[in-house]
Write a protein that holds these residues in place. Structure first.
Motif, PDB file in Angstrom:
ATOM      1  N   ALA A 164      26.533  84.184  23.032  1.00  0.00           N
ATOM      2  CA  ALA A 164      25.189  85.242  23.298  1.00  0.00           C
ATOM      3  C   ALA A 164      23.661  84.719  23.487  1.00  0.00           C
ATOM      4  CB  ALA A 164      25.054  85.378  21.801  1.00  0.00           C
ATOM      5  N   VAL A 165      23.367  83.830  23.047  1.00  0.00           N
ATOM      6  CA  VAL A 165      22.073  83.005  23.774  1.00  0.00           C
ATOM      7  C   VAL A 165      22.554  82.991  25.665  1.00  0.00           C
ATOM      8  CG1 VAL A 165      20.661  81.234  23.783  1.00  0.00           C
ATOM      9  CG2 VAL A 165      21.608  81.348  21.717  1.00  0.00           C
ATOM     10  N   ALA A 166      23.537  82.790  26.266  1.00  0.00           N
ATOM     11  CA  ALA A 166      23.678  82.297  27.231  1.00  0.00           C
ATOM     12  C   ALA A 166      23.124  83.469  28.194  1.00  0.00           C
ATOM     13  CB  ALA A 166      25.190  81.860  27.813  1.00  0.00           C
ATOM     14  N   GLU A 167      23.841  84.986  27.559  1.00  0.00           N
ATOM     15  CA  GLU A 167      23.570  85.563  28.229  1.00  0.00           C
ATOM     16  C   GLU A 167      22.454  86.541  28.199  1.00  0.00           C
ATOM     17  OE1 GLU A 167      28.057  87.676  26.702  1.00  0.00           O
ATOM     18  OE2 GLU A 167      26.762  88.508  25.470  1.00  0.00           O
ATOM     19  N   ALA A 168      21.553  85.721  26.515  1.00  0.00           N
ATOM     20  CA  ALA A 168      20.171  86.550  26.478  1.00  0.00           C
ATOM     21  C   ALA A 168      19.312  85.592  27.834  1.00  0.00           C
ATOM     22  CB  ALA A 168      19.525  86.244  25.431  1.00  0.00           C
ATOM     23  N   ALA A 169      19.821  84.530  28.099  1.00  0.00           N
ATOM     24  CA  ALA A 169      18.682  83.839  29.172  1.00  0.00           C
ATOM     25  C   ALA A 169      19.346  84.221  30.306  1.00  0.00           C
ATOM     26  CB  ALA A 169      19.481  82.302  28.598  1.00  0.00           C
ATOM     27  N   THR A 211       6.414  77.953  22.244  1.00  0.00           N
ATOM     28  CA  THR A 211       6.060  78.881  22.937  1.00  0.00           C
ATOM     29  C   THR A 211       5.318  79.047  24.825  1.00  0.00           C
ATOM     30  OG1 THR A 211       3.608  78.422  22.910  1.00  0.00           O
ATOM     31  CG2 THR A 211       4.607  79.021  20.765  1.00  0.00           C
ATOM     32  N   GLY A 212       5.255  79.945  24.835  1.00  0.00           N
ATOM     33  CA  GLY A 212       4.155  80.433  26.062  1.00  0.00           C
ATOM     34  C   GLY A 212       3.282  79.214  26.519  1.00  0.00           C
ATOM     35  N   LEU A 225      12.373  71.307  28.703  1.00  0.00           N
ATOM     36  CA  LEU A 225      12.884  70.926  27.128  1.00  0.00           C
ATOM     37  C   LEU A 225      12.440  71.652  26.010  1.00  0.00           C
ATOM     38  CD1 LEU A 225      14.414  67.847  27.734  1.00  0.00           C
ATOM     39  CD2 LEU A 225      14.446  69.822  29.549  1.00  0.00           C
ATOM     40  N   LEU A 226      13.796  72.808  25.690  1.00  0.00           N
ATOM     41  CA  LEU A 226      13.210  73.569  24.289  1.00  0.00           C
ATOM     42  C   LEU A 226      14.769  73.055  23.494  1.00  0.00           C
ATOM     43  CD1 LEU A 226      12.887  76.972  24.111  1.00  0.00           C
ATOM     44  CD2 LEU A 226      12.603  75.493  26.173  1.00  0.00           C
ATOM     45  N   ALA A 227      14.617  73.565  22.473  1.00  0.00           N
ATOM     46  CA  ALA A 227      16.128  73.873  21.505  1.00  0.00           C
ATOM     47  C   ALA A 227      15.971  74.833  20.657  1.00  0.00           C
ATOM     48  CB  ALA A 227      16.851  72.548  21.248  1.00  0.00           C
ATOM     49  N   SER A 228      15.509  74.169  19.142  1.00  0.00           N
ATOM     50  CA  SER A 228      15.268  74.882  18.219  1.00  0.00           C
ATOM     51  C   SER A 228      14.647  75.770  18.366  1.00  0.00           C
ATOM     52  CB  SER A 228      15.188  74.062  16.860  1.00  0.00           C
ATOM     53  OG  SER A 228      13.841  73.661  17.430  1.00  0.00           O
ATOM     54  N   GLY A 229      13.439  76.547  18.877  1.00  0.00           N
ATOM     55  CA  GLY A 229      12.856  77.803  19.472  1.00  0.00           C
ATOM     56  C   GLY A 229      13.560  78.960  19.735  1.00  0.00           C
ATOM     57  N   VAL A 230      14.637  78.136  20.254  1.00  0.00           N
ATOM     58  CA  VAL A 230      15.342  79.459  20.987  1.00  0.00           C
ATOM     59  C   VAL A 230      16.989  79.169  20.530  1.00  0.00           C
ATOM     60  CG1 VAL A 230      16.738  79.940  22.567  1.00  0.00           C
ATOM     61  CG2 VAL A 230      14.771  79.690  23.277  1.00  0.00           C
ATOM     62  N   ALA A 231      17.511  77.878  20.085  1.00  0.00           N
ATOM     63  CA  ALA A 231      19.168  78.202  19.886  1.00  0.00           C
ATOM     64  C   ALA A 231      19.578  78.775  18.027  1.00  0.00           C
ATOM     65  CB  ALA A 231      19.308  77.026  19.859  1.00  0.00           C
ATOM     66  N   LYS A 232      17.949  78.686  17.142  1.00  0.00           N
ATOM     67  CA  LYS A 232      17.356  78.588  15.441  1.00  0.00           C
ATOM     68  C   LYS A 232      16.987  80.337  15.854  1.00  0.00           C
ATOM     69  CE  LYS A 232      17.597  74.713  13.554  1.00  0.00           C
ATOM     70  NZ  LYS A 232      16.931  73.234  12.217  1.00  0.00           N
ATOM     71  N   ALA A 233      16.573  81.045  16.640  1.00  0.00           N
ATOM     72  CA  ALA A 233      15.978  82.354  16.812  1.00  0.00           C
ATOM     73  C   ALA A 233      16.695  83.234  16.209  1.00  0.00           C
ATOM     74  CB  ALA A 233      15.121  82.320  18.178  1.00  0.00           C
ATOM     75  N   ALA A 234      16.683  83.957  15.749  1.00  0.00           N
ATOM     76  CA  ALA A 234      16.643  85.352  15.143  1.00  0.00           C
ATOM     77  C   ALA A 234      17.432  86.133  16.397  1.00  0.00           C
ATOM     78  CB  ALA A 234      15.987  86.127  13.760  1.00  0.00           C
ATOM     79  N   ASP A 235      16.718  86.580  17.046  1.00  0.00           N
ATOM     80  CA  ASP A 235      16.570  87.127  18.863  1.00  0.00           C
ATOM     81  C   ASP A 235      16.962  86.529  19.741  1.00  0.00           C
ATOM     82  OD1 ASP A 235      16.407  88.877  20.618  1.00  0.00           O
ATOM     83  OD2 ASP A 235      15.237  90.129  19.556  1.00  0.00           O
ATOM     84  N   PRO A 236      17.315  85.626  20.120  1.00  0.00           N
ATOM     85  CA  PRO A 236      17.485  84.684  21.441  1.00  0.00           C
ATOM     86  C   PRO A 236      16.337  85.255  22.430  1.00  0.00           C
ATOM     87  CG  PRO A 236      19.430  84.040  19.911  1.00  0.00           C
ATOM     88  CD  PRO A 236      18.480  85.176  19.877  1.00  0.00           C
ATOM     89  N   GLN A 237      16.709  86.257  22.983  1.00  0.00           N
ATOM     90  CA  GLN A 237      16.068  87.002  24.032  1.00  0.00           C
ATOM     91  C   GLN A 237      14.525  87.103  24.211  1.00  0.00           C
ATOM     92  OE1 GLN A 237      18.572  90.261  25.963  1.00  0.00           O
ATOM     93  NE2 GLN A 237      16.638  90.869  26.881  1.00  0.00           N
ATOM     94  N   ALA A 238      14.730  87.622  22.810  1.00  0.00           N
ATOM     95  CA  ALA A 238      13.262  88.137  22.717  1.00  0.00           C
ATOM     96  C   ALA A 238      12.244  86.940  22.761  1.00  0.00           C
ATOM     97  CB  ALA A 238      12.922  88.349  20.896  1.00  0.00           C
ATOM     98  N   ALA A 239      13.151  85.431  21.863  1.00  0.00           N
ATOM     99  CA  ALA A 239      12.432  83.796  22.510  1.00  0.00           C
ATOM    100  C   ALA A 239      11.923  83.776  23.264  1.00  0.00           C
ATOM    101  CB  ALA A 239      13.363  83.084  21.287  1.00  0.00           C
ATOM    102  N   LEU A 240      13.552  83.909  24.165  1.00  0.00           N
ATOM    103  CA  LEU A 240      12.741  83.226  25.672  1.00  0.00           C
ATOM    104  C   LEU A 240      11.876  84.118  26.435  1.00  0.00           C
ATOM    105  CD1 LEU A 240      16.553  82.767  25.839  1.00  0.00           C
ATOM    106  CD2 LEU A 240      15.131  80.985  27.024  1.00  0.00           C
ATOM    107  N   GLU A 241      11.841  85.534  25.772  1.00  0.00           N
ATOM    108  CA  GLU A 241      10.749  86.995  26.890  1.00  0.00           C
ATOM    109  C   GLU A 241       9.155  86.158  26.430  1.00  0.00           C
ATOM    110  OE1 GLU A 241      12.302  90.108  25.343  1.00  0.00           O
ATOM    111  OE2 GLU A 241      13.337  90.849  27.353  1.00  0.00           O
ATOM    112  N   ALA A 242       9.061  85.388  24.939  1.00  0.00           N
ATOM    113  CA  ALA A 242       7.903  85.066  25.329  1.00  0.00           C
ATOM    114  C   ALA A 242       7.475  83.958  25.647  1.00  0.00           C
ATOM    115  CB  ALA A 242       7.947  84.917  23.562  1.00  0.00           C
ATOM    116  N   LEU A 243       8.469  82.765  25.879  1.00  0.00           N
ATOM    117  CA  LEU A 243       8.255  82.291  26.415  1.00  0.00           C
ATOM    118  C   LEU A 243       7.712  81.972  27.802  1.00  0.00           C
ATOM    119  CD1 LEU A 243      11.479  79.803  25.269  1.00  0.00           C
ATOM    120  CD2 LEU A 243       9.166  79.136  25.177  1.00  0.00           C
ATOM    121  N   VAL A 244       8.960  83.357  29.450  1.00  0.00           N
ATOM    122  CA  VAL A 244       8.241  82.693  30.103  1.00  0.00           C
ATOM    123  C   VAL A 244       7.362  83.734  30.420  1.00  0.00           C
ATOM    124  CG1 VAL A 244      10.983  82.248  30.857  1.00  0.00           C
ATOM    125  CG2 VAL A 244      10.107  85.381  30.514  1.00  0.00           C
ATOM    126  N   ASP A 245       7.315  85.107  29.590  1.00  0.00           N
ATOM    127  CA  ASP A 245       5.990  85.904  30.210  1.00  0.00           C
ATOM    128  C   ASP A 245       4.322  84.719  29.674  1.00  0.00           C
ATOM    129  OD1 ASP A 245       7.130  88.223  30.414  1.00  0.00           O
ATOM    130  OD2 ASP A 245       7.198  88.655  27.704  1.00  0.00           O
TER     131      ASP A 245
END
Length: 212
Positions: free
Chosen positions: A16-21, A176-177, A192-212
């Protein structure tokens, strides 16, 4: 900026995390990769996400029960590997041997280290990239770019003195971004990061916030 998400052994759904990524990478033109447990490399790679191993062992084919063979990681779909993460430290000779193993399997490599002096030693072994990660900041949510920006600057300078072609990544506390932007301003080529995405309730939202 390259974003490598280490799933460690967190109780998340790696696919699920990979698909979000993969969605975030495609929609935002971002360079995002996932490093799952060895047993999940194939499933994660099949999602289409760029997939890295968390570690490969300093061995070749043979009697090495319990080792992570570089060729096996590559066969499963990995395109790169972390080495010497602070949670899986290696002796210098073993880092060198793991780099040789990764090269045989045509895996890209990132060698982690604690400080600029160790970064210079790691760079001298010839990886594709090095990553500076002060262990006391890992998992704290306090990015090294804020806690001690000189570590990042000095790690970049130390690496470029050894080989200007080696990339430098910044880890520990990235979430964070703004953290990514700060790392880039300090000269880093990725994070490199880990818990900010792996522990997120919504990994896609966490990744989008990072790359935005």
């Amino acid at each position: 900026m390259f974003v490598l998400v280490n799933l460690k052994a967190y109780p998340c759904d790696p696919v699920a995390v990979a698909e979000a990524a993969e969605r975030v990478a495609t929609e935002h033109g971002a360079d995002v990769a996932i490093a799952p447990q060895a047993a999940h490399i194939q499933a994660v790679a099949q999602s289409g996400a760029e997939t890295w191993a968390q570690h490969v062992s300093p061995v070749g084919h043979g009697s090495h029960t319990g080792s992570t063979l570089a060729e096996a990681a590559a066969d499963a779909g990995a395109v790169g590997t972390l080495l010497n993460h602070s949670e899986n430290r290696l002796k210098l000779a073993d880092i060198d041997a793991s780099l040789d193993a990764a090269e045989r399997a045509e895996l890209s490599t990132v060698v982690c280290a604690n400080n600029p002096d160790q970064i210079a030693a790691a760079a001298a072994l010839g990886p594709d990239a090095v990553a500076v990660e002060p262990p006391e900041l890992i998992g704290t949510g306090t990015p090294v770019s804020q806690a001690d920006p000189d570590i990042v600057r000095d790690a970049v300078a130390a690496t470029k003195r050894v080989d200007p072609e080696i990339e430098v990544y910044c880890g520990a506390g990235i979430s964070t971004g703004e953290d990514i932007a700060a790392a880039e301003e300090l000269g880093a080529d990725g994070v490199l990061l880990a818990s900010g995405v792996a522990k997120a309730a919504d990994p896609q939202a966490a990744l989008e916030a990072l790359v935005d």
